[in-house]
Enzyme design. Structure first.
Site, PDB file in Angstrom:
ATOM      1  N   TRP A   1      -8.214  10.050  -3.115  1.00 48.07           N
ATOM      2  CA  TRP A   1      -9.509  10.168  -2.434  1.00 48.07           C
ATOM      3  C   TRP A   1      -9.353  10.560  -0.966  1.00 48.07           C
ATOM      4  O   TRP A   1     -10.299  10.463  -0.201  1.00 48.07           O
ATOM      5  CB  TRP A   1     -10.338   8.905  -2.615  1.00 48.07           C
ATOM      6  CG  TRP A   1      -9.793   7.633  -2.019  1.00 48.07           C
ATOM      7  CD1 TRP A   1      -8.967   7.496  -0.940  1.00 48.07           C
ATOM      8  CD2 TRP A   1     -10.093   6.311  -2.477  1.00 48.07           C
ATOM      9  NE1 TRP A   1      -8.723   6.181  -0.698  1.00 48.07           N
ATOM     10  CE2 TRP A   1      -9.410   5.423  -1.620  1.00 48.07           C
ATOM     11  CE3 TRP A   1     -10.873   5.780  -3.501  1.00 48.07           C
ATOM     12  CZ2 TRP A   1      -9.476   4.033  -1.786  1.00 48.07           C
ATOM     13  CZ3 TRP A   1     -10.942   4.401  -3.643  1.00 48.07           C
ATOM     14  CH2 TRP A   1     -10.243   3.551  -2.804  1.00 48.07           C
TER      15      TRP A   1
ATOM     16  N   THR B   1      -2.800   3.008  -5.017  1.00 52.16           N
ATOM     17  CA  THR B   1      -2.913   3.287  -3.580  1.00 52.16           C
ATOM     18  C   THR B   1      -3.682   4.592  -3.350  1.00 52.16           C
ATOM     19  O   THR B   1      -3.311   5.617  -3.935  1.00 52.16           O
ATOM     20  CB  THR B   1      -1.504   3.436  -2.965  1.00 52.16           C
ATOM     21  OG1 THR B   1      -0.763   2.251  -3.219  1.00 52.16           O
ATOM     22  CG2 THR B   1      -1.576   3.689  -1.470  1.00 52.16           C
ATOM     23  N   GLU B   2      -4.725   4.525  -2.557  1.00 45.80           N
ATOM     24  CA  GLU B   2      -5.515   5.715  -2.199  1.00 45.80           C
ATOM     25  C   GLU B   2      -6.058   6.439  -3.438  1.00 45.80           C
ATOM     26  O   GLU B   2      -6.297   7.636  -3.412  1.00 45.80           O
ATOM     27  CB  GLU B   2      -4.692   6.700  -1.354  1.00 45.80           C
ATOM     28  CG  GLU B   2      -4.098   6.097  -0.082  1.00 45.80           C
ATOM     29  CD  GLU B   2      -5.117   5.902   1.036  1.00 45.80           C
ATOM     30  OE1 GLU B   2      -6.197   6.532   0.985  1.00 45.80           O
ATOM     31  OE2 GLU B   2      -4.844   5.115   1.963  1.00 45.80           O
ATOM     32  N   ALA B   3      -6.199   5.684  -4.547  1.00 43.58           N
ATOM     33  CA  ALA B   3      -6.735   6.220  -5.806  1.00 43.58           C
ATOM     34  C   ALA B   3      -5.884   7.361  -6.374  1.00 43.58           C
ATOM     35  O   ALA B   3      -6.366   8.205  -7.127  1.00 43.58           O
ATOM     36  CB  ALA B   3      -8.186   6.671  -5.649  1.00 43.58           C
TER      37      ALA B   3
ATOM     38  N   HIS C   1       0.873  -1.186   0.000  1.00 37.94           N
ATOM     39  CA  HIS C   1       0.000   0.000   0.000  1.00 37.94           C
ATOM     40  C   HIS C   1       0.910   1.237   0.000  1.00 37.94           C
ATOM     41  O   HIS C   1       0.952   2.001   0.960  1.00 37.94           O
ATOM     42  CB  HIS C   1      -0.886  -0.038   1.242  1.00 37.94           C
ATOM     43  CG  HIS C   1      -1.998   0.963   1.233  1.00 37.94           C
ATOM     44  ND1 HIS C   1      -3.086   0.845   0.424  1.00 37.94           N
ATOM     45  CD2 HIS C   1      -2.181   2.093   1.930  1.00 37.94           C
ATOM     46  CE1 HIS C   1      -3.906   1.859   0.632  1.00 37.94           C
ATOM     47  NE2 HIS C   1      -3.370   2.642   1.548  1.00 37.94           N
TER      48      HIS C   1
END
Lengths: 387, 396
Positions: free
Chosen positions: A286, A134-136, A98
């Site tokens: 995001w 990861t995290e858009a 991640h």
């Protein structure tokens, strides 16, 4: 992936790098969430797939998550395998860790982590040619890279400052790409379930499956990407909020609307044409209300840790030591940087809610103590190798 | 509104937070239109009021000067010399009473505002005689100042709390203590945090006392406070010992004086760190305002700290600050590192982190500088005025 409290005064040379990670706590968290969310939610998903041939669902899971499943909760891994066998469940591509490796100046590490993920996921089901970073995190530049790696689609946040007047419910093309398509997450409809479902002060409370299906049916556009933490089901909203009943009822309600059907992200990327070009010159994500990289790189402490991680690449790879390499990559987990955010001090936001540390300063101290120790080990390893 | 305020010390004759508090509170209250007659023991010098609406009455000479480790010294005195400070406190209170009573005939005070146990008996007798409401601010109690509280003083404190119509504390921690240890009525206690005159702590002038060659090119860690058990200077030295094992190029400055000084000198020798510890002695108001800026870390390790105004001063100076978990100021501020006073290893780790990691130190410095600026005496005075108004409304 939680870190241990790392003391400067304890003899660290004798222990291994695995001492950085809080394995007992990680197991405890996995056990808890598996019981409350992964297992019951996967069971419901399987029932829904059996009941409705039209139903589709996709997951985005990291290699580290699979590793933790293997280690602490093999039954969770089995339940994902059972879902994959239906042929109507898709797993998105992403990095094995991640990490924020897509933001490294040198993209080699990012590519390696993506390849690792593909290999790891293939144990369950080869991941789709649609990518979820990861995290858009996404930008034109990341788009170019993904296209060159053969991806046909990418999922990111449908945030107004890049969409402008456009709706997230269409497929778009990032500037500079020729084949890659963007699938924007509809964050309003996603957050209705993810955040607001159990909020009694919400004027739409209680949210029923039929009401939600009605909203989807009356939404404009050609696709609506509903994407949320899997922990929404049973962990963020506990079972007694009725979230599982909602989930069970939703596909039936959706299929009762003629306008609505289910698709996997790769089906959407293959079938829908891009309706416009979107220019995303600086990274979006995001996270937080800013929806940029500031959740992880917003202050000097965060940026300096990120630089240290990035700068270690050559030296870590030079050691050819698998354990050091794996640890370095685990240390790239974006959460370690997220906890250092000082935004929570000015407005009480979600950073402090999710952080296991008393303050971002304490989080930084622990992370830096570990990074310093790690850097020293890598240096020693290379010196020993050179002799 | 006219207030008779009973105090004990006032700048420039200050040994602790009480004097600083009274100075700023009176000035800010006066700015809000309150007229204050401030009573205090004679300083021997003529103290100038800081506002036209403030009058200062130095009513009697007290043999014991500063607040310095008060009850401990009083105990020592009475034991060793058969001499007792208490009569002079009683004398001060009697004279306070006389002065205020006479002035009241003309001034017609609306209320009495007293500070700490030292003014308790005058507050009580004035309330009885003048039949006006009383506010009592408790800055600290015997339970904060001494590991074994002197019962005699604790009883005076209990009386003062019982006598007052409203009690002001400087933290919620202090409020809980009054409820738990003094059976205070919770509903009459109001919590008002101290302020800090932030601009005064921006002075970057070098203090001659710390421009010693010895300190050049060394990182400096500061302790500032009375050298008594309450402030935990010994724990500071033990943490210093641990820091020096990993960061030998560090100097530890101890500003302040008190009855533990000889013990601390010995301790620094026993620990073998005497070359890295500098005892600066008592700092004047002016020097105090300069010293924080010149240190890399400020540590306030107190065993018990009802508020801890020095933490705000250090923050206002932009100096990264480590505070004891047992401090009232910790309820109000975010940009600090916290440590249990007894955990000297954790204290050392936090000091080392601030010395080693510039991004931590610069982030905390910038954020504490702005955070301290949210604590103003104007705000504390507004809250105090609300308490006054509340009482006067009740009276009517």
């Amino acid at each position: 992936m939680r870190l241990k409290k790392f003391s400067l005064f304890e003899e660290s040379a004798s222990s291994s790098v695995s001492a950085y990670f809080h394995h007992e706590l990680n197991k405890k968290i996995m056990d808890k969430v598996a019981g409350k969310c992964y297992l019951p939610a996967n069971r419901i998903m399987l029932e829904l797939l059996e009941k409705y041939p039209e139903f589709r669902v996709s997951f985005s899971i990291t290699g580290v998550f699979l590793e933790q499943c293997k280690r602490f909760a093999p039954e969770v891994l089995e339940s994902f395998r059972a879902l994959a066998k239906t042929g109507r469940v898709e797993f998105l591509s992403e990095t094995y860790y991640h990490s924020l490796s897509s933001l490294f100046a040198n993209k080699q590490e990012f590519i390696e982590q993506v390849q690792m993920h593909t290999r790891a996921l293939s144990e369950i089901s080869p991941p789709a040619k649609v990518f979820r970073n990861t995290e858009a995190l996404f930008s034109n530049q990341i788009g170019n890279l993904l296209e060159s790696l053969g991806y046909i689609g990418v999922m990111t946040e449908g945030i107004e400052h890049v969409l402008g007047w456009r709706s997230p419910n269409y497929v778009y093309r990032p500037r500079g790409a020729s084949t890659l398509k963007i699938l924007f997450r509809n964050y309003k409809l996603s957050d209705d379930i993810g955040y607001r479902f159990s909020s009694k002060s919400w004027n739409e409370y209680p949210l029923t499956a039929s009401k939600y299906a009605q909203w989807l049916s009356s939404a404009e556009g050609e696709c609506c990407n509903i994407f949320m933490d899997y922990e929404t089901f049973g962990e963020h909203h506990w079972e007694d909020t009725g979230i599982f009943e909602f989930l069970k009822a939703l596909p039936g309600e959706i299929l009762s609307h003629k306008r609505l059907s289910f698709s996997t992200p790769s089906e959407i990327a293959k079938t829908l044409p891009p309706r416009d070009e979107i220019d995303i010159h600086s990274e979006i994500s995001w996270a937080d209300k800013e929806r940029d990289t500031s959740a992880w790189l917003g202050n000097e402490m965060q940026r300096s840790c990120f630089s240290i991680l990035q700068e270690l690449e050559t030296q870590v790879k030079q050691t050819k030591n698998e354990e050091l390499l794996h640890s370095w990559r685990l240390l790239q987990n974006s959460d370690h940087l997220y906890y250092l955010s000082t935004k929570s001090l000015s407005d009480q936001d979600v950073h402090s809610y999710f952080s296991p540390y008393e303050s971002p300063f304490e989080a930084y101290i622990n992370f830096m103590n570990i990074l310093q120790d790690f850097r020293e080990r890598v240096k020693q390893e290379n010196e020993v190798g050179a002799e | 509104m006219k207030v008779a305020m009973l105090g004990w010390e006032f700048p420039p004759f200050v040994s602790g937070g009480l004097g600083v508090h009274c100075f700023h509170l009176t000035r800010s209250l006066c700015k809000l239109g309150v007229k204050i007659d401030f009573f205090m023991p004679a300083s021997g010098k003529h103290i100038l009021p800081s506002h036209p609406s403030l009058r200062i009455f130095e009513v009697s000479k007290v043999s014991q000067g500063p607040y310095l480790s008060f009850s401990q010294q009083a105990k020592n005195l009475s034991r060793t010399y058969g001499e007792n400070i208490l009569p002079s406190i009683e004398k001060y209170n009697l004279q306070c009473h006389e002065f205020a009573k006479n002035l009241h005939a003309k001034e017609k005070y609306d209320l009495i505002h007293a500070h700490d146990w030292l003014t308790a008996s005058a507050a009580r007798s004035l309330k009885q005689e003048l039949s006006i409401p009383t506010v009592h601010t408790m800055h600290s109690t015997e339970f904060d100042r001494n590991a074994v509280p002197w019962r005699f003083i604790a009883d005076i404190e209990r009386g003062a709390i019982g006598n007052a119509d409203r009690v002001i504390t400087v933290s919620n921690r202090m409020k809980r203590q009054l409820v738990e240890k003094f059976n205070a009525e919770e509903k009459k206690i109001r919590v008002i945090f101290n302020g800090v005159e932030s601009e005064e702590f921006e002075n970057k002038d070098t203090l001659s006392r710390i421009s010693l060659p010895l300190l050049q090119n060394k990182k400096k860690v500061l302790f500032l406070g009375r050298l008594t058990g309450q402030k935990a200077p010994a724990e500071f030295l033990r943490a210093a010992k641990e820091v020096l094992c990993l960061e030998p190029n560090t100097a530890f400055l101890i500003a302040g004086t008190g009855d533990m000084l000889p013990h601390l000198l010995n301790l620094s020798i026993t620990l073998g760190i005497q070359k890295s510890v500098i005892f600066l002695g008592y700092l004047s108001d002016e020097d105090r305002k300069k010293i924080y800026c010149q240190c890399d870390v400020y540590v306030m390790p107190s065993v018990s700290e009802p508020f801890g105004i020095t933490a705000l001063e250090a923050m206002a100076s932009g100096t990264p600050t480590i505070i004891s978990t047992n401090s009232g100021v910790g309820e109000a501020v975010k940009t600090v590192l916290r440590v249990d006073f007894w955990d000297t290893r954790a204290m050392a780790e936090k000091i080392i982190a601030l010395l080693r990691y510039p991004p931590l130190s610069s982030t905390m410095s910038g954020m504490s500088y702005s955070e301290a600026r949210q604590f103003t005496w104007a705000a504390a005075a507004r809250e105090t005025l609300k308490v006054y108004d509340e009482l006067l409304a009740l009276k009517k």
